[in-house]
Design a protein around this motif. Structure first.
Motif, PDB file in Angstrom:
ATOM      1  N   SER A  17       6.255   3.725  15.888  1.00  0.00           N
ATOM      2  CA  SER A  17       6.394   3.378  17.299  1.00  0.00           C
ATOM      3  C   SER A  17       7.135   2.060  17.479  1.00  0.00           C
ATOM      4  O   SER A  17       8.019   1.942  18.325  1.00  0.00           O
ATOM      5  CB  SER A  17       5.002   3.280  17.934  1.00  0.00           C
ATOM      6  N   ASP A  18       6.802   1.067  16.678  1.00  0.00           N
ATOM      7  CA  ASP A  18       7.411  -0.255  16.811  1.00  0.00           C
ATOM      8  C   ASP A  18       8.894  -0.251  16.453  1.00  0.00           C
ATOM      9  O   ASP A  18       9.704  -0.924  17.091  1.00  0.00           O
ATOM     10  CB  ASP A  18       6.689  -1.261  15.917  1.00  0.00           C
ATOM     11  N   LEU A  19       9.249   0.497  15.401  1.00  0.00           N
ATOM     12  CA  LEU A  19      10.582   0.383  14.820  1.00  0.00           C
ATOM     13  C   LEU A  19      11.514   1.529  15.178  1.00  0.00           C
ATOM     14  O   LEU A  19      12.715   1.440  14.930  1.00  0.00           O
ATOM     15  CB  LEU A  19      10.472   0.255  13.288  1.00  0.00           C
ATOM     16  N   GLY A  20      10.986   2.603  15.723  1.00  0.00           N
ATOM     17  CA  GLY A  20      11.848   3.607  16.318  1.00  0.00           C
ATOM     18  C   GLY A  20      12.364   4.716  15.425  1.00  0.00           C
ATOM     19  O   GLY A  20      12.872   5.703  15.935  1.00  0.00           O
ATOM     20  N   ASN A  21      12.285   4.565  14.112  1.00  0.00           N
ATOM     21  CA  ASN A  21      12.683   5.667  13.246  1.00  0.00           C
ATOM     22  C   ASN A  21      11.984   5.567  11.896  1.00  0.00           C
ATOM     23  O   ASN A  21      11.379   4.546  11.558  1.00  0.00           O
ATOM     24  CB  ASN A  21      14.208   5.751  13.081  1.00  0.00           C
ATOM     25  N   PHE A  22      12.072   6.652  11.140  1.00  0.00           N
ATOM     26  CA  PHE A  22      11.336   6.751   9.884  1.00  0.00           C
ATOM     27  C   PHE A  22      11.882   5.782   8.831  1.00  0.00           C
ATOM     28  O   PHE A  22      11.122   5.257   8.014  1.00  0.00           O
ATOM     29  CB  PHE A  22      11.393   8.194   9.358  1.00  0.00           C
ATOM     30  N   THR A  23      13.195   5.550   8.843  1.00  0.00           N
ATOM     31  CA  THR A  23      13.790   4.660   7.846  1.00  0.00           C
ATOM     32  C   THR A  23      13.237   3.254   7.964  1.00  0.00           C
ATOM     33  O   THR A  23      12.816   2.638   6.981  1.00  0.00           O
ATOM     34  CB  THR A  23      15.323   4.636   8.000  1.00  0.00           C
ATOM     35  N   ARG A  24      13.227   2.719   9.178  1.00  0.00           N
ATOM     36  CA  ARG A  24      12.756   1.348   9.375  1.00  0.00           C
ATOM     37  C   ARG A  24      11.255   1.235   9.141  1.00  0.00           C
ATOM     38  O   ARG A  24      10.772   0.233   8.607  1.00  0.00           O
ATOM     39  CB  ARG A  24      13.128   0.878  10.784  1.00  0.00           C
ATOM     40  N   ALA A  25      10.509   2.265   9.548  1.00  0.00           N
ATOM     41  CA  ALA A  25       9.068   2.244   9.297  1.00  0.00           C
ATOM     42  C   ALA A  25       8.787   2.230   7.799  1.00  0.00           C
ATOM     43  O   ALA A  25       7.907   1.507   7.320  1.00  0.00           O
ATOM     44  CB  ALA A  25       8.405   3.453   9.955  1.00  0.00           C
ATOM     45  N   ALA A  26       9.542   3.020   7.043  1.00  0.00           N
ATOM     46  CA  ALA A  26       9.360   3.061   5.594  1.00  0.00           C
ATOM     47  C   ALA A  26       9.692   1.716   4.962  1.00  0.00           C
ATOM     48  O   ALA A  26       8.997   1.248   4.050  1.00  0.00           O
ATOM     49  CB  ALA A  26      10.240   4.159   4.992  1.00  0.00           C
ATOM     50  N   GLU A  27      10.751   1.067   5.437  1.00  0.00           N
ATOM     51  CA  GLU A  27      11.126  -0.251   4.913  1.00  0.00           C
ATOM     52  C   GLU A  27      10.005  -1.248   5.125  1.00  0.00           C
ATOM     53  O   GLU A  27       9.659  -2.026   4.234  1.00  0.00           O
ATOM     54  CB  GLU A  27      12.403  -0.743   5.602  1.00  0.00           C
ATOM     55  N   ALA A  28       9.421  -1.250   6.327  1.00  0.00           N
ATOM     56  CA  ALA A  28       8.365  -2.215   6.640  1.00  0.00           C
ATOM     57  C   ALA A  28       7.116  -1.965   5.809  1.00  0.00           C
ATOM     58  O   ALA A  28       6.403  -2.907   5.448  1.00  0.00           O
ATOM     59  CB  ALA A  28       8.018  -2.153   8.125  1.00  0.00           C
ATOM     60  N   LEU A  29       6.853  -0.701   5.482  1.00  0.00           N
ATOM     61  CA  LEU A  29       5.660  -0.348   4.716  1.00  0.00           C
ATOM     62  C   LEU A  29       5.891  -0.389   3.214  1.00  0.00           C
ATOM     63  O   LEU A  29       4.950  -0.201   2.436  1.00  0.00           O
ATOM     64  CB  LEU A  29       5.181   1.051   5.128  1.00  0.00           C
ATOM     65  N   GLY A  30       7.148  -0.602   2.809  1.00  0.00           N
ATOM     66  CA  GLY A  30       7.454  -0.641   1.387  1.00  0.00           C
ATOM     67  C   GLY A  30       7.307   0.716   0.731  1.00  0.00           C
ATOM     68  O   GLY A  30       6.881   0.818  -0.421  1.00  0.00           O
ATOM     69  N   THR A  31       7.695   1.778   1.457  1.00  0.00           N
ATOM     70  CA  THR A  31       7.553   3.128   0.922  1.00  0.00           C
ATOM     71  C   THR A  31       8.796   3.938   1.286  1.00  0.00           C
ATOM     72  O   THR A  31       9.831   3.385   1.602  1.00  0.00           O
ATOM     73  CB  THR A  31       6.267   3.780   1.481  1.00  0.00           C
ATOM     74  N   THR A  32       8.709   5.252   1.253  1.00  0.00           N
ATOM     75  CA  THR A  32       9.853   6.116   1.518  1.00  0.00           C
ATOM     76  C   THR A  32       9.692   6.837   2.854  1.00  0.00           C
ATOM     77  O   THR A  32       8.585   6.934   3.396  1.00  0.00           O
ATOM     78  CB  THR A  32       9.999   7.177   0.412  1.00  0.00           C
ATOM     79  N   GLN A  33      10.813   7.365   3.368  1.00  0.00           N
ATOM     80  CA  GLN A  33      10.769   8.135   4.608  1.00  0.00           C
ATOM     81  C   GLN A  33       9.858   9.348   4.460  1.00  0.00           C
ATOM     82  O   GLN A  33       9.102   9.677   5.374  1.00  0.00           O
ATOM     83  CB  GLN A  33      12.173   8.609   4.978  1.00  0.00           C
ATOM     84  N   SER A  34       9.951  10.009   3.321  1.00  0.00           N
ATOM     85  CA  SER A  34       9.137  11.208   3.117  1.00  0.00           C
ATOM     86  C   SER A  34       7.649  10.873   3.114  1.00  0.00           C
ATOM     87  O   SER A  34       6.832  11.653   3.604  1.00  0.00           O
ATOM     88  CB  SER A  34       9.531  11.903   1.809  1.00  0.00           C
ATOM     89  N   ALA A  35       7.293   9.701   2.573  1.00  0.00           N
ATOM     90  CA  ALA A  35       5.888   9.299   2.560  1.00  0.00           C
ATOM     91  C   ALA A  35       5.389   9.036   3.975  1.00  0.00           C
ATOM     92  O   ALA A  35       4.255   9.402   4.324  1.00  0.00           O
ATOM     93  CB  ALA A  35       5.696   8.071   1.690  1.00  0.00           C
TER      94      ALA A  35
END
Length: 289
Positions: A17-35
């Protein structure tokens, strides 16, 4: 039986919700888009409700998803606060050096985002020239530094490349100049890597110039450009309100490419996730303009 929320699944949803897409969310969480996608799917299956409408370029929340985001943030904050209360050692401050030519007038927006994403974390932040911040970083003065790649010594290239943010010339829409006159240059005082890059580009193309304004910070330089004092070399993400890029209109030489870099030697594992969150917030803010 009422479903029970998994905190990590909820955290992934809020980052989306904060970052708007799966790529940025994955970056912030230190994981992958698929995860991240898997966590969202698991959350939807557990609740029996569709939370997000997916498309290649856009993430839209359903009414159920928006409601969960609205209430889920307080749940996540309470969870993190409870864990922090059990830690007998208080979380240390994250000490950061931020180049003035990276954030400029975007600092209030960055700080607001950090407050929202990391409300329990203490920060110690200094704004300065990249070369000064790098020197202090190398002697242990900061946990991490945020700087421009071309505005520090070659060792800066070792940092994590967060995003590209090329340099360009900016001036007020009403600003005029003819090549027969010296170009009025607006810049930080020397030594400044952006200033040096601007001067080098002008002199390489034999463009006469005169320093018409010397600012003590990027916000002062931006204000002078908006007021029509002259032309400033700035990152495109820092384009001041009331200015336009004038590289082509005035026939000015192109400026070098520029990267926003993060250098870190964080050793405390408790600060690893906050640092990722910080990097994600920087990218989100700079991509927004």
């Amino acid at each position: 039986m009422m479903a029970t929320l998994d905190i990590d699944d909820l955290r992934a949803l809020l980052h989306l919700s904060d970052l708007g897409n799966f790529t940025r969310a994955a970056e912030a969480l230190g994981t992958t888009q698929s995860a991240v996608s898997l966590r969202l799917k698991r959350l939807e299956e557990k609740l029996g409700r569709k939370l997000v409408e997916r498309s290649p370029r856009l993430v839209q929340f359903t009414p159920d998803g928006a409601a969960l985001v609205a209430h889920g943030r307080s749940v996540l904050l309470a969870h993190d606060a409870a864990l922090a209360a059990l830690d007998r050692q208080p979380l240390p401050a994250l000490t950061l050096g931020i180049s003035d030519h990276v954030m400029g007038d975007r600092l209030p927006e960055l700080f607001a985002r950090l407050k929202e994403m990391l409300p329990q974390l203490r920060f110690a932040i200094r704004i300065g020239l990249s070369r000064d911040l790098l020197a202090q970083f190398e002697t242990g003065g900061f946990d991490a530094i945020l700087l421009r790649g071309e505005s520090a010594r070659s060792k800066a290239a070792d940092g994590e490349r967060l995003l590209e943010d090329g340099l360009a010339w900016f001036a007020a829409p009403s600003f005029t100049w003819t090549p027969e006159e010296p170009l009025p240059l607006l810049a930080l005082a020397a030594p400044c890597g952006i200033r040096a890059a601007a001067v080098k580009a002008l002199e390489k193309k034999h463009v006469p110039w005169v320093e018409s304004f010397t600012g003590g910070g990027v916000m002062a330089v931006a204000a002078a450009a908006s007021a029509g004092f002259g032309v400033a070399a700035l990152g495109r993400s820092l384009a001041p309100p009331g200015t336009r890029e004038v590289t082509e209109r005035l026939g000015l030489p192109p400026l070098p490419s520029s990267a926003i870099l993060l250098r870190s030697h964080v050793s405390d594992p408790r600060l690893a996730r906050p640092l990722r969150e910080f990097a994600s917030a920087v990218k989100h803010v700079l991509r927004g303009r």
